[in-house]
Design a protein around this motif. Structure first.
Motif, short mmCIF file in Angstrom:
data_model
loop_
_atom_site.label_atom_id
_atom_site.label_comp_id
_atom_site.label_asym_id
_atom_site.label_seq_id
_atom_site.Cartn_x
_atom_site.Cartn_y
_atom_site.Cartn_z
N LYS A 74 0.85 -1.19 0.00
CA LYS A 74 0.00 0.00 0.00
C LYS A 74 0.89 1.25 0.00
O LYS A 74 1.73 1.41 0.87
N ASN A 75 0.68 2.10 -0.99
CA ASN A 75 1.48 3.31 -1.18
C ASN A 75 2.97 3.02 -1.20
O ASN A 75 3.78 3.81 -0.74
N MET A 76 3.35 1.86 -1.74
CA MET A 76 4.76 1.49 -1.76
C MET A 76 5.07 0.73 -3.04
O MET A 76 4.42 -0.27 -3.36
N ASN A 77 6.03 1.22 -3.80
CA ASN A 77 6.49 0.56 -5.00
C ASN A 77 7.41 -0.58 -4.58
O ASN A 77 8.50 -0.34 -4.09
N SER A 78 6.98 -1.82 -4.77
CA SER A 78 7.76 -2.99 -4.38
C SER A 78 8.43 -3.65 -5.57
O SER A 78 9.11 -4.66 -5.42
N GLY A 94 4.69 11.82 -10.64
CA GLY A 94 4.01 13.05 -10.26
C GLY A 94 2.73 12.77 -9.48
O GLY A 94 2.39 11.62 -9.23
N LYS A 95 2.07 13.85 -9.10
CA LYS A 95 0.78 13.72 -8.40
C LYS A 95 -0.30 14.32 -9.28
O LYS A 95 -0.44 15.54 -9.39
N PRO A 96 -1.09 13.46 -9.92
CA PRO A 96 -2.14 13.96 -10.81
C PRO A 96 -3.33 14.51 -10.04
O PRO A 96 -3.51 14.24 -8.85
N LYS A 97 -4.13 15.28 -10.74
CA LYS A 97 -5.39 15.75 -10.16
C LYS A 97 -6.50 14.79 -10.61
O LYS A 97 -6.32 14.01 -11.55
N ALA A 98 -7.62 14.85 -9.93
CA ALA A 98 -8.75 13.99 -10.27
C ALA A 98 -9.52 14.56 -11.45
O ALA A 98 -9.90 15.73 -11.44
N GLY A 99 -9.73 13.73 -12.45
CA GLY A 99 -10.57 14.10 -13.58
C GLY A 99 -11.93 13.44 -13.44
O GLY A 99 -12.28 12.93 -12.36
N ASN A 108 -2.71 9.87 -4.43
CA ASN A 108 -1.59 10.20 -3.57
C ASN A 108 -0.32 9.88 -4.33
O ASN A 108 -0.35 9.65 -5.53
N THR A 109 0.81 9.89 -3.62
CA THR A 109 2.08 9.51 -4.24
C THR A 109 2.87 8.63 -3.28
O THR A 109 2.61 8.58 -2.08
N THR A 110 3.84 7.94 -3.84
CA THR A 110 4.82 7.20 -3.08
C THR A 110 6.18 7.58 -3.63
O THR A 110 6.28 8.19 -4.69
N ASP A 111 7.23 7.25 -2.91
CA ASP A 111 8.58 7.61 -3.33
C ASP A 111 9.12 6.61 -4.34
O ASP A 111 9.07 5.40 -4.10
N LEU A 112 9.59 7.09 -5.44
CA LEU A 112 10.20 6.27 -6.49
C LEU A 112 11.60 6.82 -6.74
O LEU A 112 11.77 7.71 -7.57
N GLY A 114 13.37 8.93 -5.11
CA GLY A 114 13.44 10.37 -4.95
C GLY A 114 12.43 11.16 -5.76
O GLY A 114 12.38 12.38 -5.66
N LYS A 115 11.65 10.51 -6.60
CA LYS A 115 10.62 11.18 -7.40
C LYS A 115 9.26 10.65 -6.95
O LYS A 115 9.13 9.50 -6.55
N PRO A 116 8.22 11.49 -7.06
CA PRO A 116 6.89 11.00 -6.69
C PRO A 116 6.31 10.08 -7.78
O PRO A 116 6.40 10.40 -8.98
N GLN A 117 5.77 8.95 -7.36
CA GLN A 117 5.03 8.07 -8.25
C GLN A 117 3.56 8.14 -7.84
O GLN A 117 3.24 8.01 -6.65
N ALA A 118 2.68 8.36 -8.78
CA ALA A 118 1.25 8.47 -8.50
C ALA A 118 0.71 7.15 -7.96
O ALA A 118 1.10 6.07 -8.41
#
Length: 170
Positions: A74-78, A94-99, A108-112, A114-118
Motif C-alpha cells: 500500500k502506497n509502496m512501489n515494491s 508526479g501527483k495527478p489531479k482527479a478528472g 496520492n504519491t509514493t517515493d520512487l 526520490g521522485k513521486p510516483q502516483a
C-alpha cells in the motif's frame, strides 16, 4: 553433464530471474516489441475514469490505461525492475489531479527513487508500453499480477474482450 551444458542452464536460469521481477514471463512475447510503443503520448497530470472493453477503468489525461502491480505494498512501489522492465512498465510519475469519475481522496504519491510516483487507493500506478492508444488494455492480466483499476481503486480481473489484447509478456 558437460561444462557447456551446465553453463547454458545457468545462463537460462539467470535470464529468467531477471524477468521474474516484473512477473513470471509466462505470457510468451518478447520485450523488443515494447520499445517503439514507449513513445505513445501520456498525460500524468490527470487521472480519470473512462469506458473500455473491461468496463469503466482508470486512465490518464490522454486516456492511456493505468495498471497496478499486485505485489506492490500500500502506497509502496515494491517492484524490483531492471531497465528493460521499466521500459515495459514505466511508472506514472508526479501527483495527478482527479478528472471525470476519479476520486480525489484516493490520489496520492509514493517515493520512487526520490521522485513521486502516483498512487490510486494506495496502488502505485504504471503504464504498459505496448498500449499505443487510448483504450488499449494489452497489459491486462499479464502473469496474473498486472491489472487495470476501477473507480474505487480495485483490480479488475476480467479478461480482455479481444483475443489480441492482454497476452503480451516480456
Amino acid at each position: 553433464m558437460s561444462r557447456s551444458t551446465i553453463a547454458a542452464v545457468a545462463l537460462v536460469f539467470a535470464a529468467s530471474l531477471g524477468l521474474a521481477a516484473c512477473g513470471d514471463g509466462s505470457a510468451g512475447a518478447t520485450v523488443g516489441s515494447s520499445t517503439q510503443a514507449g513513445s505513445a503520448v501520456k498525460d500524468p497530470s490527470t487521472v480519470k475514469i473512462a469506458d473500455s472493453s473491461l468496463g469503466k477503468i482508470l486512465v490518464d489525461g490522454k486516456g492511456r490505461t493505468l495498471y497496478l502491480f499486485t505485489a506492490d505494498g500500500k502506497n509502496m512501489n515494491s517492484m524490483k525492475c531492471d531497465a528493460q522492465c521499466l521500459k515495459l512498465w514505466p511508472p506514472m510519475e508526479g501527483k495527478p489531479k482527479a478528472g471525470a469519475g476519479a476520486d480525489a481522496k484516493l490520489i496520492n504519491t509514493t517515493d520512487l527513487a526520490g521522485k513521486p510516483q502516483a498512487t490510486y487507493a494506495g496502488h502505485p500506478l504504471y503504464y504498459y508500453a505496448p498500449d499505443k492508444a487510448a483504450g488499449d488494455v494489452k497489459g491486462q492480466g499479464i502473469d496474473k499480477v498486472w491489472y487495470v483499476l476501477d473507480a474505487q481503486g480495485n483490480a479488475v480481473k476480467k479478461a480482455p474482450a479481444s483475443p489480441d489484447q492482454g497476452n503480451y509478456g516480456y
